[in-house]
Scaffold this motif. Structure first.
Motif, PDB file in Angstrom:
ATOM      1  N   GLY A 234       0.833  -1.199   0.000  1.00  0.00           N
ATOM      2  CA  GLY A 234       0.000   0.000   0.000  1.00  0.00           C
ATOM      3  C   GLY A 234       0.870   1.251   0.000  1.00  0.00           C
ATOM      4  N   ASP A 235       0.560   2.184  -0.882  1.00  0.00           N
ATOM      5  CA  ASP A 235       1.280   3.447  -0.981  1.00  0.00           C
ATOM      6  C   ASP A 235       0.411   4.534  -0.346  1.00  0.00           C
ATOM      7  OD1 ASP A 235       2.543   5.807  -1.686  1.00  0.00           O
ATOM      8  OD2 ASP A 235       2.862   5.235  -3.777  1.00  0.00           O
ATOM      9  N   CYS A 236       0.913   5.120   0.734  1.00  0.00           N
ATOM     10  CA  CYS A 236       0.136   6.114   1.494  1.00  0.00           C
ATOM     11  C   CYS A 236       0.664   7.530   1.315  1.00  0.00           C
ATOM     12  CB  CYS A 236       0.165   5.743   2.982  1.00  0.00           C
ATOM     13  SG  CYS A 236      -0.567   4.151   3.327  1.00  0.00           S
ATOM     14  N   ARG A 237       1.471   7.768   0.282  1.00  0.00           N
ATOM     15  CA  ARG A 237       2.083   9.088   0.119  1.00  0.00           C
ATOM     16  C   ARG A 237       1.088  10.167  -0.281  1.00  0.00           C
ATOM     17  NH1 ARG A 237       6.887   7.456  -3.753  1.00  0.00           N
ATOM     18  NH2 ARG A 237       5.198   6.138  -4.481  1.00  0.00           N
ATOM     19  N   LYS A 238       0.050   9.811  -1.026  1.00  0.00           N
ATOM     20  CA  LYS A 238      -0.920  10.806  -1.473  1.00  0.00           C
ATOM     21  C   LYS A 238      -2.271  10.533  -0.845  1.00  0.00           C
ATOM     22  CE  LYS A 238       0.984  11.833  -6.003  1.00  0.00           C
ATOM     23  NZ  LYS A 238       0.661  11.888  -7.426  1.00  0.00           N
ATOM     24  N   GLY A 239      -2.927  11.577  -0.429  1.00  0.00           N
ATOM     25  CA  GLY A 239      -4.280  11.455   0.088  1.00  0.00           C
ATOM     26  C   GLY A 239      -4.359  10.633   1.357  1.00  0.00           C
ATOM     27  N   ARG A 240      -5.556  10.130   1.617  1.00  0.00           N
ATOM     28  CA  ARG A 240      -5.805   9.382   2.846  1.00  0.00           C
ATOM     29  C   ARG A 240      -6.139   7.921   2.598  1.00  0.00           C
ATOM     30  NH1 ARG A 240      -8.525  13.491   7.002  1.00  0.00           N
ATOM     31  NH2 ARG A 240      -7.396  15.324   6.318  1.00  0.00           N
ATOM     32  N   ARG A 241      -6.366   7.561   1.363  1.00  0.00           N
ATOM     33  CA  ARG A 241      -6.677   6.177   1.035  1.00  0.00           C
ATOM     34  C   ARG A 241      -5.449   5.542   0.383  1.00  0.00           C
ATOM     35  NH1 ARG A 241     -11.788   5.234  -2.437  1.00  0.00           N
ATOM     36  NH2 ARG A 241     -12.646   6.015  -0.496  1.00  0.00           N
TER      37      ARG A 241
END
Length: 149
Positions: A83-90
């Protein structure tokens, strides 16, 4: 491949309230697979996991491997490791392998662990699972096959 390795005094996986895998002393592995992972990645990580000297000897030093303590493995597929959490919240899960590819390599990885002499219990690939463990130490390590070669 990415693996979260947790030394455990016990662990188990339940699917719909039914136990699908359970171990005593050993390792709980959360296993994530990405698009370009191969059997070479699985072989490398299986041998690395089995050989990690993270169990205490008589002098309380981490000197013993899983095989030396006759431990078992609880292996749980975990696509969210990519999971990539760098952008946004999802989280974005685009780096996780497609289910067919991931399941094939996950099963290959578990079979490789077994061929190295380890008892391996599992959850059910793709199912909603409840994972329970008592982390011994705590000892938790992150392995990534792309950071090995």
């Amino acid at each position: 491949m990415r693996i979260v390795v947790q030394r455990a005094s016990r662990g188990r996986v339940l699917v719909n309230g039914e136990v699908t895998g359970e171990i005593g002393r050993g390792l709980v592995l959360l296993v994530g697979i990405t698009h370009d992972d191969t059997e070479q990645d699985a072989d490398y990580l299986a041998e690395k996991v089995v050989g990690l000297r993270i169990f205490e000897d008589a002098e309380e030093k981490m000197n013993l491997s899983l095989l030396e303590v006759a431990g078992a493995i609880l292996s749980v597929s975990q696509f969210t490791l990519y999971g990539d959490c760098r952008k946004g919240r999802r989280p974005n899960f685009m780096e996780a392998a497609k289910p067919e590819q991931a399941n094939r390599l996950y099963e290959y990885f578990n079979d490789k662990l077994r061929s190295l002499g380890v008892r391996v219990e599992t959850g059910i690939f793709g199912a909603m699972m409840d994972v329970e463990l008592v982390n011994d130490g705590p000892v938790t390590l992150l392995l990534d096959s792309k950071k090995s070669f």
